[in-house]
Scaffold this motif. Sequence first.
Motif, short mmCIF file in Angstrom:
data_model
loop_
_atom_site.label_atom_id
_atom_site.label_comp_id
_atom_site.label_asym_id
_atom_site.label_seq_id
_atom_site.Cartn_x
_atom_site.Cartn_y
_atom_site.Cartn_z
N TYR A 131 0.96 -1.03 0.00
CA TYR A 131 -0.06 -0.01 0.20
C TYR A 131 0.82 1.22 0.10
N LEU A 132 2.31 1.11 -0.14
CA LEU A 132 2.87 2.36 -0.28
C LEU A 132 2.51 2.90 -1.70
N GLY A 133 2.26 4.37 -1.48
CA GLY A 133 1.63 5.08 -2.65
C GLY A 133 0.42 5.74 -2.29
N VAL A 134 -0.20 5.33 -1.10
CA VAL A 134 -1.43 5.81 -1.14
C VAL A 134 -1.53 7.60 -1.05
N ALA A 142 9.00 5.32 4.97
CA ALA A 142 7.80 6.07 4.55
C ALA A 142 6.76 6.16 5.55
N THR A 143 6.91 5.55 6.80
CA THR A 143 6.06 5.69 7.93
C THR A 143 6.35 7.00 8.39
N VAL A 144 7.43 7.56 8.24
CA VAL A 144 7.78 8.88 8.96
C VAL A 144 6.90 10.04 8.33
N TRP A 185 1.91 0.37 13.01
CA TRP A 185 1.99 -1.08 12.82
C TRP A 185 3.02 -1.16 11.50
N LEU A 186 2.89 -0.33 10.56
CA LEU A 186 4.04 -0.17 9.76
C LEU A 186 5.55 -0.26 10.09
N VAL A 187 5.64 0.40 11.02
CA VAL A 187 7.18 0.82 11.81
C VAL A 187 7.49 -0.76 12.18
#
Length: 468
Positions: free
Chosen positions: A231-234, A388-390, A432-434
Motif C-alpha cells: 500500500y505504499l503510494g496511497v 515511508a512511515t515517517v 504497525w508499519l514501523v
Amino acid sequence: MHVTGTVPPSAPAPRETPAAHTPAEDPTGNSGRHTRRFGLPVATALVMGNIIGGGIFLLPASVAPYGTVSLVAFGVLTLGAIALALVFGRLAERNPSTGGPYVYAREAFGDFAGFLAAWAYWITTWVSNAALAVAAVGYLDVLIPVNGHRWTACLAALALQWLPALANFAGTRYVGAVQVVATVLKFVPLLLVAVGGLFFFDPRNLGPFHEGGGSTIGAVSAAAAILLFSYLGVESAAVSAGEVKDARRNVGRATVIGTTGAALVYLLGTLSVFGTVAHDRLVKSTAPFSDAVNAMFGGSWGGWAVALAALVSMTGCLNGWTLLSAQTPYAAARDGLFPAAFARRRRGVPTFGVAVTVVLASLLTVYNYTSGSAKVFEVLVLVTTFTATVPYLLATAAQIFHLVSGRRERVDRARLVRDAVVAGGAAAFSLWLVAGAGYAAVYQGVLFLFAGVLVYAVMAARRSRAAA
C-alpha cells in the motif's frame, strides 16, 4: 528558479493555508502545451498505479506459507490504508499544495518536522525506484534473456529507470498519458485472474487456514510484514496536489477511489490464485499468476502474458514514482528547506529533482549488481518501509493536531468524531508499519534520518545568514 516562501529559523511555521502552486501560475514561464494539470481520472490512475506495482505478481506465493489467514492480514491492511487515504483527503481540503505530507507536517509543527517528512519520503522514493527496476529485470528476462550476464542485467535495469525519467522530462502532459496507459494495460491481465479465477475457484486448493505453529494473531502480523509494501503510494495524489485540478475536492476522491480499487484488485487476485493453484504448489511457485492462468486455461503461455503485464505494471509504477520523487523536494526547496536547485521546474516537472533521484537510484542499482550481494540491497529496501512511515505518521499527527486544537477554520465540527476515529486508525496503521519493518530496518532508517539532520543544519544556517 528563485526560492519563495523562505521563513527565518526563528519564525513560526505559517498557519494560513497558502494558495496551491500550479504549473499554470508558474512565474518562471514554465507553463505551456507540455504542462497539463491532472483531472480526477489521471489522479486516480496515479494512486492506483503507484500502489499496484510488480509486487502483486509475487504476493500470493509470498504469503501462502501462512495459509489463508493472510487474507485477514490483507483486510486489516486495507482498512488501515483507507483510513490513511481519508486523512490525506481531509488534509488536502485544507491545503491543496504540492508536497503532501511535507506540507501538512510543516504547517502544523514547523520547519524541522516538515524537513524530516520531505527527507524521509525522498529516501523512500529513490531507493524504491532502484528496487523496482532490479525486480523488473527478472520479468524482462522471461521475454528477452538478460540475466545471463551481470552487466547486461544492470544495463536493462538502468534503461527501465531512465525511460520513465525521460517521460517526466517531457512534461506532466506525457507523465499523465503514460500513467493512464500503463494502468489500463496492467489491469487487463490482473482482472482476468482476479475476476475470471473466481469461475475456476476450487475450495480444495485453499489449504489450511493457519499454516505452521504459533498463534493466529502472530500469523496475521507475520503475513502483514510481507504485505507492507503493498500500500505504499496511497499518498500519491496528495504529493502532486499542485498539479491536480480542483485539488481540494479531487485529491481526497482520487486517494480513496484509487486505494479502494487497488485493495479490491489485491484481495480478489490473491483469493483467485489461492483457489486455482493447489496450496502445496503455490508455496513453491515463483510465478503464481502464471500458474493460475495455466490452471484456468491450460497451456504454458501464462508465463509470457504475466511477465509482460508485470513489466508494464512496473514501468508505469516507475513513471509515477519518478514524478513523486521530485515533488516533495520541490515543495521543500520553495520553502528554503532543500537546496534551491530542487525548485527548478520545466514543463510542470521539477526536472532537477527528477535528475538527482534517477542518478541516485542508478548508482544504487549499479552497486547492487557490482557487489554481487543482494543482502545489503534487501536491507535498504526494507528501510523504505520505515522511512515511508515517517511522513505518514507526521501527516496523521498533523490531522490530530488540527482536530484537538479546535480551531473553527481547521475543523468541521459536524465530522469531528468521524475524523477523530479515522485519524486514530491511520496513526495505528502507521505504527504497525514501523513494527512490521523490523529492528534492522528501523535501525538503518534512523541513521538515514540522522544524516538528514545534518543537511537541515546546513540549510538552516544558510537561511539564518541570508536573513541577517
